[in-house]
Every structure is written in structure tokens, then in C-alpha cells.
Design a protein around this motif. Structure first.
Motif, PDB file in Angstrom:
ATOM      1  N   SER A 168       0.815  -1.211   0.000  1.00 25.28           N
ATOM      2  CA  SER A 168       0.000   0.000   0.000  1.00 25.28           C
ATOM      3  C   SER A 168       0.850   1.263   0.000  1.00 25.28           C
ATOM      4  CB  SER A 168      -0.923   0.018   1.218  1.00 25.28           C
ATOM      5  OG  SER A 168      -0.150   0.004   2.410  1.00 25.28           O
ATOM      6  N   GLU A 169       2.148   1.108   0.239  1.00 30.78           N
ATOM      7  CA  GLU A 169       2.983   2.282   0.332  1.00 30.78           C
ATOM      8  C   GLU A 169       4.430   1.920   0.011  1.00 30.78           C
ATOM      9  OE1 GLU A 169       2.950   5.494   3.703  1.00 30.78           O
ATOM     10  OE2 GLU A 169       4.213   3.817   4.363  1.00 30.78           O
ATOM     11  N   VAL A 170       5.088   2.790  -0.699  1.00 33.44           N
ATOM     12  CA  VAL A 170       6.522   2.677  -0.938  1.00 33.44           C
ATOM     13  C   VAL A 170       7.131   4.005  -0.543  1.00 33.44           C
ATOM     14  CG1 VAL A 170       8.338   2.414  -2.661  1.00 33.44           C
ATOM     15  CG2 VAL A 170       6.281   1.031  -2.833  1.00 33.44           C
ATOM     16  N   ARG A 171       8.120   3.961   0.332  1.00 30.35           N
ATOM     17  CA  ARG A 171       8.795   5.184   0.763  1.00 30.35           C
ATOM     18  C   ARG A 171      10.137   5.281   0.071  1.00 30.35           C
ATOM     19  NH1 ARG A 171       7.716   5.471   7.253  1.00 30.35           N
ATOM     20  NH2 ARG A 171       5.452   5.333   7.081  1.00 30.35           N
ATOM     21  N   LEU A 172      10.421   6.456  -0.414  1.00 29.64           N
ATOM     22  CA  LEU A 172      11.669   6.718  -1.110  1.00 29.64           C
ATOM     23  C   LEU A 172      12.435   7.775  -0.325  1.00 29.64           C
ATOM     24  CD1 LEU A 172      13.262   6.108  -3.713  1.00 29.64           C
ATOM     25  CD2 LEU A 172      12.059   7.996  -4.778  1.00 29.64           C
ATOM     26  N   TYR A 173      13.630   7.407   0.144  1.00 25.01           N
ATOM     27  CA  TYR A 173      14.454   8.331   0.918  1.00 25.01           C
ATOM     28  C   TYR A 173      15.591   8.827   0.033  1.00 25.01           C
ATOM     29  CZ  TYR A 173      12.042   6.398   4.955  1.00 25.01           C
ATOM     30  OH  TYR A 173      11.087   6.010   5.854  1.00 25.01           O
ATOM     31  N   LEU A 174      15.740  10.119  -0.043  1.00 25.01           N
ATOM     32  CA  LEU A 174      16.808  10.724  -0.824  1.00 25.01           C
ATOM     33  C   LEU A 174      17.872  11.257   0.122  1.00 25.01           C
ATOM     34  CD1 LEU A 174      14.611  12.689  -3.382  1.00 25.01           C
ATOM     35  CD2 LEU A 174      15.575  10.396  -3.618  1.00 25.01           C
ATOM     36  N   ALA A 175      19.117  11.167  -0.307  1.00 23.11           N
ATOM     37  CA  ALA A 175      20.228  11.608   0.544  1.00 23.11           C
ATOM     38  C   ALA A 175      20.971  12.757  -0.123  1.00 23.11           C
ATOM     39  CB  ALA A 175      21.173  10.435   0.795  1.00 23.11           C
ATOM     40  N   GLY A 176      21.855  13.336   0.624  1.00 18.91           N
ATOM     41  CA  GLY A 176      22.670  14.431   0.101  1.00 18.91           C
ATOM     42  C   GLY A 176      22.045  15.785   0.403  1.00 18.91           C
ATOM     43  N   ARG A 177      22.717  16.806  -0.054  1.00 19.50           N
ATOM     44  CA  ARG A 177      22.226  18.181   0.165  1.00 19.50           C
ATOM     45  C   ARG A 177      21.087  18.479  -0.798  1.00 19.50           C
ATOM     46  NH1 ARG A 177      25.369  22.877   0.489  1.00 19.50           N
ATOM     47  NH2 ARG A 177      25.406  22.727  -1.749  1.00 19.50           N
ATOM     48  N   ASP A 180      21.679  20.320  -3.974  1.00 19.15           N
ATOM     49  CA  ASP A 180      22.354  19.614  -5.071  1.00 19.15           C
ATOM     50  C   ASP A 180      21.398  18.776  -5.915  1.00 19.15           C
ATOM     51  OD1 ASP A 180      24.750  20.672  -4.225  1.00 19.15           O
ATOM     52  OD2 ASP A 180      25.319  18.894  -3.057  1.00 19.15           O
ATOM     53  N   TRP A 181      20.176  18.600  -5.440  1.00 19.62           N
ATOM     54  CA  TRP A 181      19.227  17.776  -6.170  1.00 19.62           C
ATOM     55  C   TRP A 181      18.775  18.491  -7.442  1.00 19.62           C
ATOM     56  CZ3 TRP A 181      15.343  16.144  -1.765  1.00 19.62           C
ATOM     57  CH2 TRP A 181      16.015  15.361  -0.837  1.00 19.62           C
ATOM     58  N   GLU A 182      18.647  17.750  -8.492  1.00 22.04           N
ATOM     59  CA  GLU A 182      18.117  18.274  -9.752  1.00 22.04           C
ATOM     60  C   GLU A 182      16.931  17.408 -10.149  1.00 22.04           C
ATOM     61  OE1 GLU A 182      20.981  18.966 -12.835  1.00 22.04           O
ATOM     62  OE2 GLU A 182      22.506  19.601 -11.402  1.00 22.04           O
ATOM     63  N   LEU A 183      15.867  17.508  -9.371  1.00 20.11           N
ATOM     64  CA  LEU A 183      14.716  16.634  -9.562  1.00 20.11           C
ATOM     65  C   LEU A 183      14.064  16.804 -10.931  1.00 20.11           C
ATOM     66  CD1 LEU A 183      13.070  16.757  -6.029  1.00 20.11           C
ATOM     67  CD2 LEU A 183      14.581  15.020  -6.998  1.00 20.11           C
ATOM     68  N   ALA A 184      14.112  18.002 -11.480  1.00 20.64           N
ATOM     69  CA  ALA A 184      13.502  18.230 -12.800  1.00 20.64           C
ATOM     70  C   ALA A 184      14.206  17.416 -13.875  1.00 20.64           C
ATOM     71  CB  ALA A 184      13.546  19.716 -13.151  1.00 20.64           C
ATOM     72  N   TRP A 186      15.795  14.483 -13.178  1.00 22.17           N
ATOM     73  CA  TRP A 186      15.911  13.112 -12.692  1.00 22.17           C
ATOM     74  C   TRP A 186      15.133  12.179 -13.610  1.00 22.17           C
ATOM     75  CZ3 TRP A 186      13.494  10.903  -7.616  1.00 22.17           C
ATOM     76  CH2 TRP A 186      14.164   9.743  -7.256  1.00 22.17           C
ATOM     77  N   LYS A 187      15.752  11.136 -14.098  1.00 20.48           N
ATOM     78  CA  LYS A 187      15.110  10.220 -15.038  1.00 20.48           C
ATOM     79  C   LYS A 187      13.887   9.525 -14.437  1.00 20.48           C
ATOM     80  CE  LYS A 187      19.361   9.199 -17.528  1.00 20.48           C
ATOM     81  NZ  LYS A 187      20.358   8.203 -17.862  1.00 20.48           N
ATOM     82  N   LEU A 188      13.881   9.352 -13.137  1.00 19.82           N
ATOM     83  CA  LEU A 188      12.790   8.638 -12.487  1.00 19.82           C
ATOM     84  C   LEU A 188      11.579   9.533 -12.184  1.00 19.82           C
ATOM     85  CD1 LEU A 188      12.241   5.779 -11.495  1.00 19.82           C
ATOM     86  CD2 LEU A 188      13.139   6.450  -9.273  1.00 19.82           C
ATOM     87  N   ARG A 189      11.712  10.820 -12.397  1.00 20.07           N
ATOM     88  CA  ARG A 189      10.658  11.771 -12.024  1.00 20.07           C
ATOM     89  C   ARG A 189       9.323  11.467 -12.709  1.00 20.07           C
ATOM     90  NH1 ARG A 189       9.541  17.609 -13.787  1.00 20.07           N
ATOM     91  NH2 ARG A 189       8.288  18.388 -12.087  1.00 20.07           N
ATOM     92  N   ALA A 190       9.326  11.228 -14.004  1.00 17.17           N
ATOM     93  CA  ALA A 190       8.084  10.962 -14.726  1.00 17.17           C
ATOM     94  C   ALA A 190       7.430   9.676 -14.219  1.00 17.17           C
ATOM     95  CB  ALA A 190       8.348  10.860 -16.217  1.00 17.17           C
ATOM     96  N   GLN A 191       8.238   8.660 -13.953  1.00 17.15           N
ATOM     97  CA  GLN A 191       7.704   7.396 -13.448  1.00 17.15           C
ATOM     98  C   GLN A 191       7.101   7.582 -12.059  1.00 17.15           C
ATOM     99  OE1 GLN A 191       7.793   4.428 -15.309  1.00 17.15           O
ATOM    100  NE2 GLN A 191       6.383   3.743 -13.742  1.00 17.15           N
ATOM    101  N   LEU A 192       7.770   8.347 -11.196  1.00 19.05           N
ATOM    102  CA  LEU A 192       7.233   8.617  -9.858  1.00 19.05           C
ATOM    103  C   LEU A 192       5.887   9.329  -9.935  1.00 19.05           C
ATOM    104  CD1 LEU A 192      10.440   9.701  -7.908  1.00 19.05           C
ATOM    105  CD2 LEU A 192       9.067   7.652  -7.529  1.00 19.05           C
ATOM    106  N   THR A 193       5.771  10.281 -10.857  1.00 21.64           N
ATOM    107  CA  THR A 193       4.517  11.011 -11.033  1.00 21.64           C
ATOM    108  C   THR A 193       3.396  10.067 -11.433  1.00 21.64           C
ATOM    109  OG1 THR A 193       5.777  12.961 -11.692  1.00 21.64           O
ATOM    110  CG2 THR A 193       3.428  12.935 -12.241  1.00 21.64           C
ATOM    111  N   ARG A 194       3.686   9.097 -12.324  1.00 24.53           N
ATOM    112  CA  ARG A 194       2.673   8.116 -12.727  1.00 24.53           C
ATOM    113  C   ARG A 194       2.269   7.230 -11.566  1.00 24.53           C
ATOM    114  NH1 ARG A 194       5.610   8.201 -17.561  1.00 24.53           N
ATOM    115  NH2 ARG A 194       6.894   6.432 -16.974  1.00 24.53           N
TER     116      ARG A 194
END
Length: 197
Positions: A168-177, A180-184, A186-194
Motif C-alpha cells: 500500500s505504500e513505498v517510501r523513497l528516501y533521498l540523501a545528500g544536500r 544539489d538535487w536536480e529533480l527536474a 531526474w530520469k525517475l521523475r516521470a515514473q514517480l509522477t505516474r
């Protein structure tokens, strides 16, 4: 699968060690899945090591034409499979010198007995080697005792988890500063949105 010697960090160049590990891993996988050993084949193939030298790689493959998907299950259970392979190589039943029907000899390995040596396999699959496959204690403390290293690509791993019955749930933990993230990008961004929608 190309294994590195835990003492030297060098890829395994001993064909007997690679063959013995392949047979033991095949036995571990078929036990794990509850299938017969004849469903999964094994081989060792010469390959180029990352260091540039020659090594022997371990290969497991589905024997069914087109593949039955058995070997594809191995990465998700690699820690348990390697631990069980180590047990097979210990040959607790007979304590043989190289190979016997209590460990590595089967109907399809009897013709490869010259390349089977359980002790050579154990020199690679040491306690330290097996222990390195598990997350360190501090990581298990953060994420729970069931934490394990993921072998699949992140999108495949999340997809598998979402398909599990009762998930029922998947948690995704991101690390680092965060800066420094460039989520826009990120190749996985579109899949996460779906997945979220």
C-alpha cells in the motif's frame, strides 16, 4: 555474476572456484524457488575483469525455451542465496575433499567434476564476503531489520514492490544536500509522477 576475491579485491580467476560457486548458487536458487535443479542451468565463462585481467564469471540461466523467469528472481534474494551456497560448499553431510553427492555432484555436474572444488569456492565465499552483502547494522537500525541492498534498477525495484499483494505504500528516501538535487532532470521523475496518480 563476476565475483571479486574478498582478500585481494581481484576478480576470481580460478575456474574451479567459479564453477563450484555456480553449482552451489544454482542449488540455492532452485531450493529458494521450490523448483527442480534441471529447470536452471549453470556455466562459467571467461570474461574481462574491471582491472583489465581475465576472470571467470558465474552464469545461471533458465533452461526453458524463452526463459521461465526463475533466474530473474535471483537478484532480489542474493544475500540469502549466497549464504545458502556457502552452506552447500561446506558439505556438512560428508566433508568431502572436492565434490560429492552431498554438495556439488548432480546428474548434470558429474561430467564437470574436474572443475568442481568446494574448498576453492569457500576461499571466495568467506564469512566476510557473505556479511558484506547485508546492510550494515546502522542502516538496519534506520530502516528496520528487513532492510536489504537493492540489486535492480530503482524503477524496476519500485515497480516490483508496487505489484506485491498487499503493498500500500513505498517510501523513497533521498540523501545528500537538497540544494544539489536536480529533480527536474531526474530520469525517475516521470515514473514517480505516474505511480503517485
Amino acid at each position: 555474476l563476476q565475483l571479486n576475491d574478498p582478500l585481494t579485491g581481484v576478480a576470481v580467476s580460478d575456474r574451479a572456484a567459479a564453477a563450484s560457486i555456480a553449482v552451489a548458487l544454482r542449488q540455492a536458487l532452485t531450493e529458494h524457488l521450490g523448483i527442480e535443479e534441471r529447470e536452471v542451468g549453470w556455466a562459467t565463462v571467461p570474461s574481462r575483469a574491471a582491472s583489465g585481467g581475465t576472470a571467470w564469471s558465474v552464469v545461471l540461466y533458465d533452461r526453458a525455451v524463452g526463459g521461465a523467469g526463475y533466474v530473474a528472481e535471483a537478484p532480489r534474494a542474493i544475500e540469502a542465496l549466497v549464504g545458502r551456497a556457502q552452506e552447500v560448499l561446506r558439505c556438512r553431510a560428508r566433508q568431502c575433499n572436492k565434490a560429492c553427492h552431498g554438495c556439488l555432484l548432480t546428474a548434470d555436474t558429474q561430467y564437470d567434476v574436474a572443475w568442481l572444488d568446494r574448498e576453492a569456492g569457500l576461499r571466495v565465499l568467506t564469512e566476510g564476503f557473505v556479511a558484506r552483502l547485508a546492510p550494515p547494522p546502522w542502516l538496519r537500525a534506520d530502516y528496520g531489520e528487513g532492510a536489504r541492498f537493492e540489486q535492480d534498477a530503482l524503477d524496476l525495484a519500485i515497480g516490483h514492490e508496487l505489484q506485491r499483494r498487499g503493498a500500500s505504500e513505498v517510501r523513497l528516501y533521498l540523501a545528500g544536500r537538497v540544494g544539489d538535487w536536480e529533480l527536474a532532470r531526474w530520469k525517475l521523475r516521470a515514473q514517480l509522477t505516474r505511480w503517485v496518480t
